[in-house]
Design a protein around this motif. Structure first.
Motif, PDB file in Angstrom:
ATOM      1  N   GLY A 141      21.210  -5.295  38.305  1.00 33.22           N
ATOM      2  CA  GLY A 141      21.865  -4.264  37.483  1.00 33.22           C
ATOM      3  C   GLY A 141      21.856  -4.638  36.008  1.00 33.22           C
ATOM      4  N   LYS A 142      22.058  -5.924  35.738  1.00 35.80           N
ATOM      5  CA  LYS A 142      22.049  -6.399  34.345  1.00 35.80           C
ATOM      6  C   LYS A 142      20.654  -6.244  33.735  1.00 35.80           C
ATOM      7  CE  LYS A 142      26.271  -7.969  34.864  1.00 35.80           C
ATOM      8  NZ  LYS A 142      27.394  -7.228  34.241  1.00 35.80           N
ATOM      9  N   MET A 143      19.652  -6.540  34.538  1.00 38.22           N
ATOM     10  CA  MET A 143      18.281  -6.460  34.040  1.00 38.22           C
ATOM     11  C   MET A 143      17.878  -5.012  33.760  1.00 38.22           C
ATOM     12  SD  MET A 143      17.116  -9.663  33.787  1.00 38.22           S
ATOM     13  CE  MET A 143      18.597  -9.647  32.814  1.00 38.22           C
ATOM     14  N   ALA A 148      16.843  -0.972  29.423  1.00 32.52           N
ATOM     15  CA  ALA A 148      17.255   0.202  28.635  1.00 32.52           C
ATOM     16  C   ALA A 148      17.383  -0.172  27.153  1.00 32.52           C
ATOM     17  CB  ALA A 148      18.572   0.764  29.164  1.00 32.52           C
ATOM     18  N   ILE A 149      18.046  -1.294  26.874  1.00 30.43           N
ATOM     19  CA  ILE A 149      18.229  -1.737  25.488  1.00 30.43           C
ATOM     20  C   ILE A 149      16.871  -1.990  24.835  1.00 30.43           C
ATOM     21  CG2 ILE A 149      19.079  -3.625  24.025  1.00 30.43           C
ATOM     22  CD1 ILE A 149      21.283  -4.058  26.228  1.00 30.43           C
ATOM     23  N   LEU A 150      16.007  -2.716  25.544  1.00 30.51           N
ATOM     24  CA  LEU A 150      14.724  -3.128  24.966  1.00 30.51           C
ATOM     25  C   LEU A 150      13.705  -2.001  24.937  1.00 30.51           C
ATOM     26  CD1 LEU A 150      14.751  -6.672  26.569  1.00 30.51           C
ATOM     27  CD2 LEU A 150      14.907  -6.186  24.114  1.00 30.51           C
ATOM     28  N   GLY A 151      14.080  -0.854  25.478  1.00 34.33           N
ATOM     29  CA  GLY A 151      13.252   0.341  25.335  1.00 34.33           C
ATOM     30  C   GLY A 151      13.476   1.001  23.986  1.00 34.33           C
ATOM     31  N   LYS A 152      14.578   0.618  23.327  1.00 33.27           N
ATOM     32  CA  LYS A 152      14.942   1.247  22.050  1.00 33.27           C
ATOM     33  C   LYS A 152      14.708   0.322  20.862  1.00 33.27           C
ATOM     34  CE  LYS A 152      18.603   3.829  24.357  1.00 33.27           C
ATOM     35  NZ  LYS A 152      20.046   3.987  24.530  1.00 33.27           N
ATOM     36  N   GLN A 153      14.585  -0.953  21.103  1.00 31.16           N
ATOM     37  CA  GLN A 153      14.407  -1.917  20.017  1.00 31.16           C
ATOM     38  C   GLN A 153      13.623  -3.101  20.537  1.00 31.16           C
ATOM     39  OE1 GLN A 153      18.712  -2.022  19.636  1.00 31.16           O
ATOM     40  NE2 GLN A 153      18.762  -4.158  20.275  1.00 31.16           N
ATOM     41  N   LYS A 154      13.054  -3.856  19.602  1.00 29.09           N
ATOM     42  CA  LYS A 154      12.120  -4.906  19.996  1.00 29.09           C
ATOM     43  C   LYS A 154      12.815  -6.123  20.618  1.00 29.09           C
ATOM     44  CE  LYS A 154       7.911  -7.020  18.258  1.00 29.09           C
ATOM     45  NZ  LYS A 154       7.298  -7.706  17.125  1.00 29.09           N
ATOM     46  N   TYR A 155      13.975  -6.466  20.042  1.00 36.34           N
ATOM     47  CA  TYR A 155      14.689  -7.658  20.501  1.00 36.34           C
ATOM     48  C   TYR A 155      16.136  -7.281  20.812  1.00 36.34           C
ATOM     49  CZ  TYR A 155      10.616 -10.161  18.702  1.00 36.34           C
ATOM     50  OH  TYR A 155       9.332 -10.605  18.475  1.00 36.34           O
ATOM     51  N   LEU A 156      16.893  -8.213  21.361  1.00 31.63           N
ATOM     52  CA  LEU A 156      18.236  -7.882  21.836  1.00 31.63           C
ATOM     53  C   LEU A 156      19.220  -7.487  20.757  1.00 31.63           C
ATOM     54  CD1 LEU A 156      19.137 -10.247  24.780  1.00 31.63           C
ATOM     55  CD2 LEU A 156      18.798  -7.789  24.847  1.00 31.63           C
ATOM     56  N   PHE A 184      11.682  -9.893  35.959  1.00 30.15           N
ATOM     57  CA  PHE A 184      11.364  -9.497  34.587  1.00 30.15           C
ATOM     58  C   PHE A 184      10.133  -8.574  34.585  1.00 30.15           C
ATOM     59  CE2 PHE A 184      14.474 -12.397  33.768  1.00 30.15           C
ATOM     60  CZ  PHE A 184      14.156 -13.673  33.319  1.00 30.15           C
ATOM     61  N   GLU A 185       9.105  -8.965  35.344  1.00 30.27           N
ATOM     62  CA  GLU A 185       7.813  -8.273  35.262  1.00 30.27           C
ATOM     63  C   GLU A 185       7.851  -6.844  35.788  1.00 30.27           C
ATOM     64  OE1 GLU A 185       5.216 -11.073  37.175  1.00 30.27           O
ATOM     65  OE2 GLU A 185       5.292 -12.439  35.452  1.00 30.27           O
ATOM     66  N   SER A 186       8.810  -6.560  36.651  1.00 28.43           N
ATOM     67  CA  SER A 186       8.892  -5.211  37.229  1.00 28.43           C
ATOM     68  C   SER A 186       9.550  -4.202  36.297  1.00 28.43           C
ATOM     69  CB  SER A 186       9.663  -5.265  38.548  1.00 28.43           C
ATOM     70  OG  SER A 186      10.966  -5.769  38.316  1.00 28.43           O
ATOM     71  N   ARG A 187      10.041  -4.686  35.156  1.00 24.95           N
ATOM     72  CA  ARG A 187      10.725  -3.793  34.201  1.00 24.95           C
ATOM     73  C   ARG A 187       9.942  -3.837  32.897  1.00 24.95           C
ATOM     74  NH1 ARG A 187      14.603  -6.254  37.558  1.00 24.95           N
ATOM     75  NH2 ARG A 187      16.171  -4.798  38.349  1.00 24.95           N
TER      76      ARG A 187
ATOM     77  N   GLU B  47      25.571   5.241  27.524  1.00 19.47           N
ATOM     78  CA  GLU B  47      24.918   5.483  26.226  1.00 19.47           C
ATOM     79  C   GLU B  47      25.494   4.530  25.177  1.00 19.47           C
ATOM     80  OE1 GLU B  47      21.953   7.654  26.938  1.00 19.47           O
ATOM     81  OE2 GLU B  47      22.468   7.493  24.810  1.00 19.47           O
ATOM     82  N   PHE B  48      26.773   4.220  25.326  1.00 19.79           N
ATOM     83  CA  PHE B  48      27.452   3.347  24.360  1.00 19.79           C
ATOM     84  C   PHE B  48      27.479   1.900  24.819  1.00 19.79           C
ATOM     85  CE2 PHE B  48      28.710   6.664  21.598  1.00 19.79           C
ATOM     86  CZ  PHE B  48      28.985   7.768  22.384  1.00 19.79           C
ATOM     87  N   GLN B  49      27.668   1.694  26.126  1.00 18.90           N
ATOM     88  CA  GLN B  49      27.756   0.336  26.661  1.00 18.90           C
ATOM     89  C   GLN B  49      26.854   0.287  27.882  1.00 18.90           C
ATOM     90  OE1 GLN B  49      28.088  -2.063  28.610  1.00 18.90           O
ATOM     91  NE2 GLN B  49      29.396  -3.658  27.797  1.00 18.90           N
ATOM     92  N   PRO B  50      25.595  -0.146  27.698  1.00 22.70           N
ATOM     93  CA  PRO B  50      24.591  -0.032  28.762  1.00 22.70           C
ATOM     94  C   PRO B  50      24.892  -0.843  30.025  1.00 22.70           C
ATOM     95  CG  PRO B  50      23.697  -1.205  26.852  1.00 22.70           C
ATOM     96  CD  PRO B  50      25.033  -0.689  26.457  1.00 22.70           C
ATOM     97  N   PHE B  51      25.804  -1.815  29.942  1.00 24.08           N
ATOM     98  CA  PHE B  51      26.152  -2.593  31.128  1.00 24.08           C
ATOM     99  C   PHE B  51      27.274  -1.931  31.937  1.00 24.08           C
ATOM    100  CE2 PHE B  51      23.431  -6.209  30.461  1.00 24.08           C
ATOM    101  CZ  PHE B  51      23.194  -6.185  29.100  1.00 24.08           C
ATOM    102  N   GLY B  52      27.822  -0.824  31.413  1.00 23.55           N
ATOM    103  CA  GLY B  52      28.891  -0.135  32.129  1.00 23.55           C
ATOM    104  C   GLY B  52      30.161  -0.964  32.199  1.00 23.55           C
ATOM    105  N   GLN B  53      30.516  -1.584  31.074  1.00 28.63           N
ATOM    106  CA  GLN B  53      31.715  -2.425  31.044  1.00 28.63           C
ATOM    107  C   GLN B  53      32.611  -2.013  29.879  1.00 28.63           C
ATOM    108  OE1 GLN B  53      29.392  -6.072  30.613  1.00 28.63           O
ATOM    109  NE2 GLN B  53      30.050  -6.781  32.622  1.00 28.63           N
ATOM    110  N   VAL B  54      33.918  -2.292  30.023  1.00 29.98           N
ATOM    111  CA  VAL B  54      34.839  -2.120  28.898  1.00 29.98           C
ATOM    112  C   VAL B  54      35.194  -3.487  28.355  1.00 29.98           C
ATOM    113  CG1 VAL B  54      35.762   0.090  29.711  1.00 29.98           C
ATOM    114  CG2 VAL B  54      36.862  -2.046  30.462  1.00 29.98           C
ATOM    115  N   PRO B  55      35.553  -3.575  27.050  1.00 32.83           N
ATOM    116  CA  PRO B  55      35.637  -2.500  26.069  1.00 32.83           C
ATOM    117  C   PRO B  55      34.363  -2.313  25.239  1.00 32.83           C
ATOM    118  CG  PRO B  55      36.501  -4.503  25.099  1.00 32.83           C
ATOM    119  CD  PRO B  55      36.003  -4.869  26.490  1.00 32.83           C
ATOM    120  N   TYR B  56      34.343  -1.253  24.462  1.00 33.08           N
ATOM    121  CA  TYR B  56      33.479  -1.193  23.294  1.00 33.08           C
ATOM    122  C   TYR B  56      34.335  -0.619  22.172  1.00 33.08           C
ATOM    123  CZ  TYR B  56      32.408   3.912  23.847  1.00 33.08           C
ATOM    124  OH  TYR B  56      32.476   5.275  23.961  1.00 33.08           O
TER     125      TYR B  56
END
Lengths: 210, 212
Positions: A141-143, A148-156, A184-187, B47-56
């Motif tokens: 789930g974290k990955m 999703a994050i790395l689809g919008k920007q290059k790095y974290l 990692f490779e599947s995403r 959309e705001f917190q991609p891990f689905g956690q509070v807070p933001y």
């Protein structure tokens, strides 16, 4: 010269070595004999009371906790080598967000997985497979969030590499070597980012030993 | 625009952010997220917190998540008001502060969170605690607190003579483990007990405990 007290293959020792390479900071690795329990000796715990590697001695200034050492060295030499921590308040906020993501949404799961599957067997112990399954399920789930994050920007932390990205390398590499590279490779975005950071010359220089 | 904290008043790390806002005299509005109804797992929230956690937080349009990152951001933005030096600025003091923050991350939080998960979170989900795991977590935490005992025998707070975020980061889950769950780990550790008494007596924390 920075004296790095650690173990050449230790994940946390290699994080410090990585930052030294990125920042062109000369260092001397002082070997701590973990197999003989040297890290639990009074001479060691006088400097690192938790009995863990690494710690540094920077001209008499003792510091432990690899993330703290990494930050200290990054800030001590801001204009030397790769810039690893932004100073603009919002960029710094986003860096801290990314650094926290690494600690609590990545390493918190990956480190115990590699402890079970890689480090325990080296000590002749059986992995707790149920725990590994549990941790891996949570990590997936974290990955997805990373992808999703790395689809919008290059790095974290944005479009430039920071210490937050690099902090994933030591445990992430052992994780891949243990047979979990597919996570990692599947995403696609995560895979792109992982290939990028894991091919950095500074990492390649210390990947097989600090 | 008043700082908005998106979360639930009962969530430990929401309370941490509220605590630091109070230390820094920063007004805030707690925007309720219906965690018991799974609002934090919805696509709109993610959309705001991609891990689905509070807070933001939403600071005039600047969105930030991860409670410890939020606390650092607030402490630095409002450095000149409220409790001073929650993040020290002198390079060596800052390094020792980072060491203390990392101690909380690696040597306290995983065990305190794990105990909380076994005893409280699982219960809410109708699951039994894994007693072997719980026992390991408790023993590990006690061993780490033995080291805290040594550190806090030499200095008042984890990063030196003054309070910093590193101490405050212990408040939410420390309160759960030592107070709500009643684990007695302080009686045999007088320095830790002294430090814990100090940090939990802070008016900001008492205010948050009454109402985040």
């Amino acid at each position: 010269m920075v004296k790095l007290y650690g173990f050449t293959h230790s994940t946390c020792t290699r994080l410090v070595a990585l930052v030294c390479k990125e920042k062109n900071i000369p260092y001397e690795l002082v070997h701590v004999n973990l197999a003989k329990g040297e890290q639990k000796d009074p001479a060691f715990t006088a400097n690192q009371p938790f009995g863990q590697v690494p710690y540094i001695d920077d001209e008499g200034f003792i510091l432990y906790e690899s993330r703290a050492i990494a930050r200290y060295l990054s800030k001590k030499y801001p204009n030397q080598g790769t810039s690893l921590i932004p100073s603009d308040p919002k960029a710094e906020g986003l860096f801290e967000q990314a650094a926290s993501i690494e600690a609590f949404n990545f390493t918190a799961f990956v480190a115990p997985i590699v402890a079970e599957k890689v480090f325990k067997p080296r000590r002749g112990l059986q992995p707790n497979e149920e725990r590994v399954t549990e941790l891996l399920a949570m990590l997936q789930g974290k990955m997805d969030a990373y992808d999703a994050i790395l689809g919008k920007q290059k790095y974290l932390a944005g479009d430039s590499v920071t210490l937050a990205d690099l902090s994933h390398l030591p445990h992430g590499t052992v994780f891949c070597q243990a047979g979990y590279a597919e996570v990692f490779e599947s995403r696609p975005n995560l895979s792109r980012w992982w290939k990028d950071i894991s091919s950095r010359p500074a990492w390649l220089a210390v990947k097989d030993g600090a | 625009m008043v700082l908005k904290i998106h979360g639930h008043a009962i969530a430990p790390l929401v309370r941490l952010v509220a605590e630091v806002c109070r230390e820094k005299e920063v007004p805030y509005e707690l925007v309720n997220v219906e965690v018991y109804k799974g609002e934090h797992k919805t696509p709109a929230f993610k959309e705001f917190q991609p891990f689905g956690q509070v807070p933001y937080i939403d600071d005039d349009g600047f969105v930030l998540y991860e409670s410890r990152a939020i606390c650092r951001y607030i402490a630095k933005k409002y450095a000149s008001q409220g409790t001073p030096d929650l993040v020290p600025r002198d390079p060596k003091a800052e390094a020792i502060f980072e060491q203390a923050v990392s101690i909380e991350t690696s040597n306290f939080y995983p065990f305190a969170l794990g105990i909380t998960t076994e005893k409280i979170v699982k219960k809410h989900r109708g699951l039994e605690p894994n007693e072997a795991r719980l026992s390991d977590l408790v023993n590990n935490l006690k061993a780490k607190l033995d080291v805290y005992e040594v550190i806090l025998g030499k200095q008042a707070y984890l990063a030196g003579g003054s309070i910093t975020l590193a101490d405050l980061f212990h408040l939410p889950y420390g309160t759960i483990v030592f107070e709500e769950l009643g684990y007695d780990m302080l009686e045999d550790r007088p320095n830790v007990a002294r430090w814990w008494k100090e940090i939990t007596a802070r008016p900001s924390w008492l205010a948050v405990k009454a109402k985040a």
